[in-house]
Write an enzyme that holds these catalytic residues in place. Structure first.
Site, short mmCIF file in Angstrom:
data_model
loop_
_atom_site.label_atom_id
_atom_site.label_comp_id
_atom_site.label_asym_id
_atom_site.label_seq_id
_atom_site.Cartn_x
_atom_site.Cartn_y
_atom_site.Cartn_z
N GLU A 121 10.15 8.09 -16.99
CA GLU A 121 8.86 8.74 -17.27
C GLU A 121 8.39 8.43 -18.70
O GLU A 121 7.22 8.15 -18.94
CB GLU A 121 8.97 10.26 -17.09
CG GLU A 121 9.07 10.68 -15.64
CD GLU A 121 9.27 12.18 -15.52
OE1 GLU A 121 8.40 12.83 -14.94
OE2 GLU A 121 10.29 12.70 -16.01
N SER B 219 15.85 21.14 -16.08
CA SER B 219 14.67 21.94 -16.37
C SER B 219 15.14 23.20 -17.07
O SER B 219 16.23 23.70 -16.81
CB SER B 219 13.98 22.28 -15.05
OG SER B 219 13.22 23.47 -15.20
N HIS C 52 0.82 -1.22 0.00
CA HIS C 52 0.00 0.00 0.00
C HIS C 52 0.86 1.27 0.00
O HIS C 52 0.42 2.31 0.48
CB HIS C 52 -0.96 0.05 1.20
CG HIS C 52 -1.70 -1.24 1.44
ND1 HIS C 52 -2.95 -1.48 0.92
CD2 HIS C 52 -1.34 -2.35 2.11
CE1 HIS C 52 -3.34 -2.71 1.27
NE2 HIS C 52 -2.38 -3.25 1.99
N LYS D 121 16.88 21.40 -10.81
CA LYS D 121 16.21 20.13 -11.10
C LYS D 121 17.01 19.14 -11.92
O LYS D 121 17.81 19.50 -12.77
CB LYS D 121 14.88 20.41 -11.82
CG LYS D 121 13.91 21.08 -10.88
CD LYS D 121 12.49 20.83 -11.26
CE LYS D 121 12.13 19.38 -11.23
NZ LYS D 121 10.82 19.21 -11.84
#
Ligand code: ARG
Length: 461
Positions: free
Chosen positions: A292, A279, A158, A285
């Site tokens: 992804e 970024s 979970h 970043k």
């Protein structure tokens, strides 16, 4: 009959140019050209073998087809839209090369059995390529796992901390998924590798062909027993897309974990510069683009599976032009799966590093050893459910006091239950918690070491 016209003299005018474009598949089925040539060569040999054409004619066709192949490879032959599809393109070029005998190639054959043959030959090859990519992926998983038997990582259910794991055990879970994918593709291939050649348009042919002869030349395992089924079956494509989708499911789950792990919230892995991007506005970043993209590309493969199922569901027997729609989805799935396997393999091999200190700290900062306290009591005669309730209570009071289980004094343990002794501290240390789960297939180090040996043997065979 004009040069362009492929149809019989039943047709009086040419296709509307927009309809010709709409109808054409050459822009994508060109991918099949070498398989089309190979299939046609086998067909030509069979025609000669059975005396349907002369041996010389057979020879001319085979050699001419080989020239088409060479011209294609050297980019001297680049069929355009006027060819409609790859099958017409090859036949037309062949006839330009060898003359009228080229017009005999299509004896006892239809584009329906032809395209089915080409697609199966293509997919059979591609399945083997994908299996090689899977092996590479498994190898890198194994390489990393072998280095991290004793590296601990929090295990979750979970997405809540559950019980700590050997990192190798976690990675081997993905190895096993890939192993099933590898086996599944072999199984799918046994139904891809059936020859529809000689099924004709739908009903077979009046010529004394030898389907087993072409099947053998093309290394098919068997031939379709029913001509209608042979030309209209796309189960093999659906099965492949299903297997491809499962590969993507597995890659996507791993991707999701890598994305989580690389976040500031987890900090379990560092992404190396070679596999991460920045970024354009936020200088701090480092983005996990590779996982992804893999996660994102999963959608298109699922989409192709769905499309193929829908294409098939209402089709009356036998061939319908709808079936031309099978190819782009198959090609795109093949390319996507290969690209994703390659990218994930590189990412694992050189693009990320596990932060072992952070992982070691992570497994000590939670209550993921609570089951082990219950097991401790149960092993000393306390019924498990009773032990479970007691530990629930101590977790609650510890949490309220801002303590972990390891911080409790022996007296506190003994107040809870008299069987607690000093060895409770060892029993709940993360290393021991992992080590003790030595049941078959569990995360105990001895099990994991055995699993690594088995896995290594598996992929070297
Ligand atoms: N381009 C067609 C396809 O991909 C080849 C088969 C055409 N057959 C036909 N009966 N029109 O399916």
């Amino acid at each position: 009959m004009t040069e362009k016209q492929t149809w019989s003299q039943r047709f009086e005018s040419a296709l509307h140019p927009a309809i010709a474009r709409f109808n054409a598949s050459i822009s994508f089925d060109i991918e099949l050209i070498e398989y089309d040539i190979t299939g046609s060569q086998a067909h030509a040999k069979m025609l000669a073998h059975t005396g349907i054409i002369s041996p010389e004619e057979g020879e001319q066709l085979v050699t001419g087809l080989e020239q088409v192949r060479q011209e294609y490879r050297q980019r001297k032959f680049q069929p355009g839209i006027d060819a409609e599809d790859v099958h017409f393109a090859v036949e037309k070029r062949l006839t330009e090369i060898v003359g009228d005998v080229g017009k005999k190639l299509h004896t006892a054959r239809s584009r329906n059995d032809q395209v089915g043959t080409d697609t199966r030959l293509y997919l059979r090859d591609q399945i083997q390529h994908i299996r090689q990519y899977l092996r590479e992926f498994q190898t890198v998983l194994l390489d990393i796992a072998e280095q991290h038997v004793e590296t601990l990582i929090p295990g979750y259910t979970h997405l809540q901390r559950a019980q700590p794991l050997s990192l190798a055990h976690h990675l081997l879970a993905y190895f096993q998924m890939a192993q099933r994918d590898w086996e599944r593709l072999e199984d799918v291939c046994s139904r891809v590798n059936i020859s529809p050649l000689g099924c004709g348009a739908l009903a077979g042919t009046t010529f004394p062909i030898d389907r087993h002869y072409t099947a053998e030349l093309l290394k098919f395992d068997r031939v379709y027993a029913n001509s209608l089924d042979g030309v209209s079956d796309r189960d093999f494509a659906i099965e492949f897309l299903c297997a491809a989708s499962l590969i993507m499911v597995h890659l996507s789950r791993l991707s999701e974990e890598v994305i989580l792990w690389s976040s500031e919230e987890f900090r379990f892995v560092t992404l190396k510069d070679s596999c991460a991007t920045g970024s354009s506005i936020m200088p701090q970043k480092k983005n996990p683009d590779v996982p992804e993209l893999v996660r994102g590309k999963t959608g298109r493969v699922f989409g192709h599976l769905q499309a193929m199922l829908v294409i098939m569901k209402g089709l009356p027997l036998a061939y319908n032009k709808d079936l031309q729609e099978d190819k782009e989805g198959i090609f795109d799935s093949v390319n996507t799966v290969k690209a994703c396997l390659e990218a994930m393999t590189i990412l694992l091999r050189e693009g990320l590093e596990f932060r072992t200190q952070r992982l070691a700290a992570a497994v000590t900062e939670d209550f993921s050893n609570a089951t082990d306290v219950a097991d401790y009591l149960a092993a000393r005669g306390v019924p498990f459910r009773e032990a479970y309730n007691l530990v629930g209570k101590v977790v609650k009071t510890s949490m309220a006091a801002g303590k972990l289980l390891k911080d409790l004094q022996l007296e506190e343990w003994q107040q809870l239950h008299p069987v607690f002794a000093a060895d409770i501290y060892e029993a709940i240390s993360p290393r021991q918690v992992v080590s003790a789960r030595n049941s078959y297939g569990g995360t105990g180090f001895a099990q994991v070491r055995q699993a690594l040996v088995t896995a290594r043997t598996n992929i070297s065979n």
